[in-house]
Design a protein around this motif. Structure first.
Motif, mmCIF file in Angstrom:
data_model
loop_
_atom_site.group_PDB
_atom_site.id
_atom_site.type_symbol
_atom_site.label_atom_id
_atom_site.label_comp_id
_atom_site.label_asym_id
_atom_site.label_seq_id
_atom_site.Cartn_x
_atom_site.Cartn_y
_atom_site.Cartn_z
ATOM 1 N N ASP A 191 0.861 -1.182 0.000
ATOM 2 C CA ASP A 191 0.000 0.000 0.000
ATOM 3 C C ASP A 191 0.895 1.229 0.000
ATOM 4 O O ASP A 191 1.388 1.660 1.035
ATOM 5 C CB ASP A 191 -0.912 0.007 1.237
ATOM 6 C CG ASP A 191 -1.978 -1.062 1.165
ATOM 7 O OD1 ASP A 191 -2.456 -1.334 0.049
ATOM 8 O OD2 ASP A 191 -2.335 -1.618 2.222
ATOM 9 N N LEU A 192 1.122 1.757 -1.176
ATOM 10 C CA LEU A 192 1.957 2.940 -1.300
ATOM 11 C C LEU A 192 1.126 4.185 -1.036
ATOM 12 O O LEU A 192 -0.052 4.239 -1.392
ATOM 13 C CB LEU A 192 2.572 3.013 -2.693
ATOM 14 C CG LEU A 192 3.552 1.912 -3.061
ATOM 15 C CD1 LEU A 192 3.972 2.055 -4.514
ATOM 16 C CD2 LEU A 192 4.768 1.965 -2.167
ATOM 17 N N PRO A 193 1.744 5.202 -0.458
ATOM 18 C CA PRO A 193 1.015 6.455 -0.271
ATOM 19 C C PRO A 193 0.663 7.080 -1.620
ATOM 20 O O PRO A 193 1.316 6.807 -2.640
ATOM 21 C CB PRO A 193 1.992 7.334 0.496
ATOM 22 C CG PRO A 193 3.203 6.533 0.765
ATOM 23 C CD PRO A 193 3.069 5.216 0.100
ATOM 24 N N GLU A 194 -0.323 7.931 -1.613
ATOM 25 C CA GLU A 194 -0.805 8.563 -2.855
ATOM 26 C C GLU A 194 0.308 9.348 -3.550
ATOM 27 O O GLU A 194 0.423 9.329 -4.769
ATOM 28 C CB GLU A 194 -1.993 9.472 -2.546
ATOM 29 C CG GLU A 194 -2.644 10.070 -3.767
ATOM 30 C CD GLU A 194 -3.233 9.030 -4.699
ATOM 31 O OE1 GLU A 194 -3.181 9.235 -5.921
ATOM 32 O OE2 GLU A 194 -3.730 8.003 -4.212
ATOM 33 N N TRP A 195 1.135 10.051 -2.764
ATOM 34 C CA TRP A 195 2.208 10.839 -3.375
ATOM 35 C C TRP A 195 3.219 9.941 -4.090
ATOM 36 O O TRP A 195 3.755 10.315 -5.128
ATOM 37 C CB TRP A 195 2.911 11.724 -2.344
ATOM 38 C CG TRP A 195 3.608 10.964 -1.256
ATOM 39 C CD1 TRP A 195 3.099 10.599 -0.050
ATOM 40 C CD2 TRP A 195 4.939 10.446 -1.296
ATOM 41 N NE1 TRP A 195 4.024 9.889 0.668
ATOM 42 C CE2 TRP A 195 5.170 9.787 -0.070
ATOM 43 C CE3 TRP A 195 5.959 10.482 -2.236
ATOM 44 C CZ2 TRP A 195 6.369 9.166 0.239
ATOM 45 C CZ3 TRP A 195 7.165 9.864 -1.928
ATOM 46 C CH2 TRP A 195 7.363 9.212 -0.701
ATOM 47 N N ALA A 196 3.463 8.754 -3.559
ATOM 48 C CA ALA A 196 4.398 7.830 -4.197
ATOM 49 C C ALA A 196 3.808 7.290 -5.499
ATOM 50 O O ALA A 196 4.531 7.121 -6.488
ATOM 51 C CB ALA A 196 4.746 6.689 -3.259
ATOM 52 N N LEU A 197 2.515 7.029 -5.504
ATOM 53 C CA LEU A 197 1.870 6.551 -6.729
ATOM 54 C C LEU A 197 1.920 7.605 -7.827
ATOM 55 O O LEU A 197 2.033 7.274 -9.004
ATOM 56 C CB LEU A 197 0.425 6.149 -6.434
ATOM 57 C CG LEU A 197 0.248 4.904 -5.559
ATOM 58 C CD1 LEU A 197 -1.228 4.700 -5.223
ATOM 59 C CD2 LEU A 197 0.811 3.687 -6.258
ATOM 60 N N ARG A 198 1.837 8.871 -7.444
ATOM 61 C CA ARG A 198 1.914 9.949 -8.439
ATOM 62 C C ARG A 198 3.331 10.123 -8.966
ATOM 63 O O ARG A 198 3.532 10.539 -10.105
ATOM 64 C CB ARG A 198 1.427 11.266 -7.835
ATOM 65 C CG ARG A 198 -0.064 11.375 -7.716
ATOM 66 C CD ARG A 198 -0.501 12.797 -7.424
ATOM 67 N NE ARG A 198 0.284 13.453 -6.392
ATOM 68 C CZ ARG A 198 -0.039 13.497 -5.096
ATOM 69 N NH1 ARG A 198 -1.135 12.921 -4.675
ATOM 70 N NH2 ARG A 198 0.737 14.118 -4.237
ATOM 71 N N LEU A 199 4.339 9.803 -8.136
ATOM 72 C CA LEU A 199 5.730 10.001 -8.539
ATOM 73 C C LEU A 199 6.301 8.856 -9.362
ATOM 74 O O LEU A 199 7.305 9.042 -10.051
ATOM 75 C CB LEU A 199 6.604 10.210 -7.306
ATOM 76 C CG LEU A 199 6.501 11.567 -6.629
ATOM 77 C CD1 LEU A 199 7.421 11.623 -5.419
ATOM 78 C CD2 LEU A 199 6.839 12.689 -7.584
ATOM 79 N N LEU A 200 5.715 7.690 -9.327
ATOM 80 C CA LEU A 200 6.270 6.540 -10.051
ATOM 81 C C LEU A 200 6.404 6.774 -11.557
ATOM 82 O O LEU A 200 7.456 6.490 -12.130
ATOM 83 C CB LEU A 200 5.458 5.290 -9.751
ATOM 84 C CG LEU A 200 5.730 4.660 -8.378
ATOM 85 C CD1 LEU A 200 4.799 3.482 -8.140
ATOM 86 C CD2 LEU A 200 7.171 4.235 -8.248
ATOM 87 N N PRO A 201 5.376 7.297 -12.237
ATOM 88 C CA PRO A 201 5.566 7.554 -13.681
ATOM 89 C C PRO A 201 6.635 8.617 -13.955
ATOM 90 O O PRO A 201 7.387 8.510 -14.921
ATOM 91 C CB PRO A 201 4.196 8.031 -14.153
ATOM 92 C CG PRO A 201 3.236 7.558 -13.122
ATOM 93 C CD PRO A 201 3.984 7.520 -11.837
ATOM 94 N N VAL A 202 6.725 9.616 -13.090
ATOM 95 C CA VAL A 202 7.742 10.655 -13.261
ATOM 96 C C VAL A 202 9.135 10.064 -13.065
ATOM 97 O O VAL A 202 10.069 10.392 -13.795
ATOM 98 C CB VAL A 202 7.488 11.811 -12.265
ATOM 99 C CG1 VAL A 202 8.593 12.845 -12.338
ATOM 100 C CG2 VAL A 202 6.143 12.449 -12.532
ATOM 101 N N ALA A 203 9.255 9.163 -12.098
ATOM 102 C CA ALA A 203 10.549 8.529 -11.852
ATOM 103 C C ALA A 203 10.986 7.694 -13.057
ATOM 104 O O ALA A 203 12.164 7.703 -13.431
ATOM 105 C CB ALA A 203 10.473 7.658 -10.605
ATOM 106 N N ALA A 204 10.049 7.001 -13.670
ATOM 107 C CA ALA A 204 10.388 6.200 -14.855
ATOM 108 C C ALA A 204 10.833 7.097 -16.007
ATOM 109 O O ALA A 204 11.828 6.792 -16.694
ATOM 110 C CB ALA A 204 9.193 5.349 -15.262
ATOM 111 N N ALA A 205 10.150 8.196 -16.217
ATOM 112 C CA ALA A 205 10.529 9.123 -17.287
ATOM 113 C C ALA A 205 11.879 9.769 -16.997
ATOM 114 O O ALA A 205 12.706 9.951 -17.905
ATOM 115 C CB ALA A 205 9.461 10.195 -17.456
ATOM 116 N N THR A 206 12.143 10.090 -15.744
ATOM 117 C CA THR A 206 13.417 10.686 -15.362
ATOM 118 C C THR A 206 14.564 9.709 -15.595
ATOM 119 O O THR A 206 15.629 10.084 -16.098
ATOM 120 C CB THR A 206 13.385 11.110 -13.884
ATOM 121 O OG1 THR A 206 12.300 12.019 -13.701
ATOM 122 C CG2 THR A 206 14.670 11.760 -13.464
#
Length: 102
Positions: free
Chosen positions: A28-43
């Motif tokens: 169960d990841l926090p909401e902020w982590a779920l939002r950052l995952l696609p950005v992390a992949a693009a980075t």
């Protein structure tokens, strides 16, 4: 020896990907982590592309290759065909190298 290293890396990659699939429902990841995952992949992808475009064997490759990459990016941004993007980037790099710019 090399085949052992390749097999170990392949096994590690497979285990990492399988772990993501198997553990997805358990984490169960926090909401902020779920939002950052696609950005992390693009980075990560951008960092890999920049490293490949700017360095070779740990050293700066000179201005010819980055100039070719920039031309390719501009053509892709202008929605040119894939063939034109590749030819533009390769042609720019080759032309600069022909002129003595490494």
């Amino acid at each position: 020896m090399l085949i052992v290293v390749i097999a170990a890396l392949a096994l590690g990659t497979y285990a990492t990907r399988l772990g993501g699939v198997l553990l997805r429902e358990r984490l169960d990841l926090p909401e902020w982590a779920l939002r950052l995952l696609p950005v992390a992949a693009a980075t990560l992808l951008a960092a890999l592309a920049a490293t490949a475009a700017l360095t070779e064997a740990g050293r700066f490759v000179g201005p010819a290759r980055p100039a070719g990459v920039l031309v390719g990016l501009l053509l892709a941004w202008r929605r040119a065909s894939f063939v034109l993007v590749v030819l533009g980037a390769a042609g720019t790099t080759a032309g600069l190298r022909l002129l003595g710019v490494q």
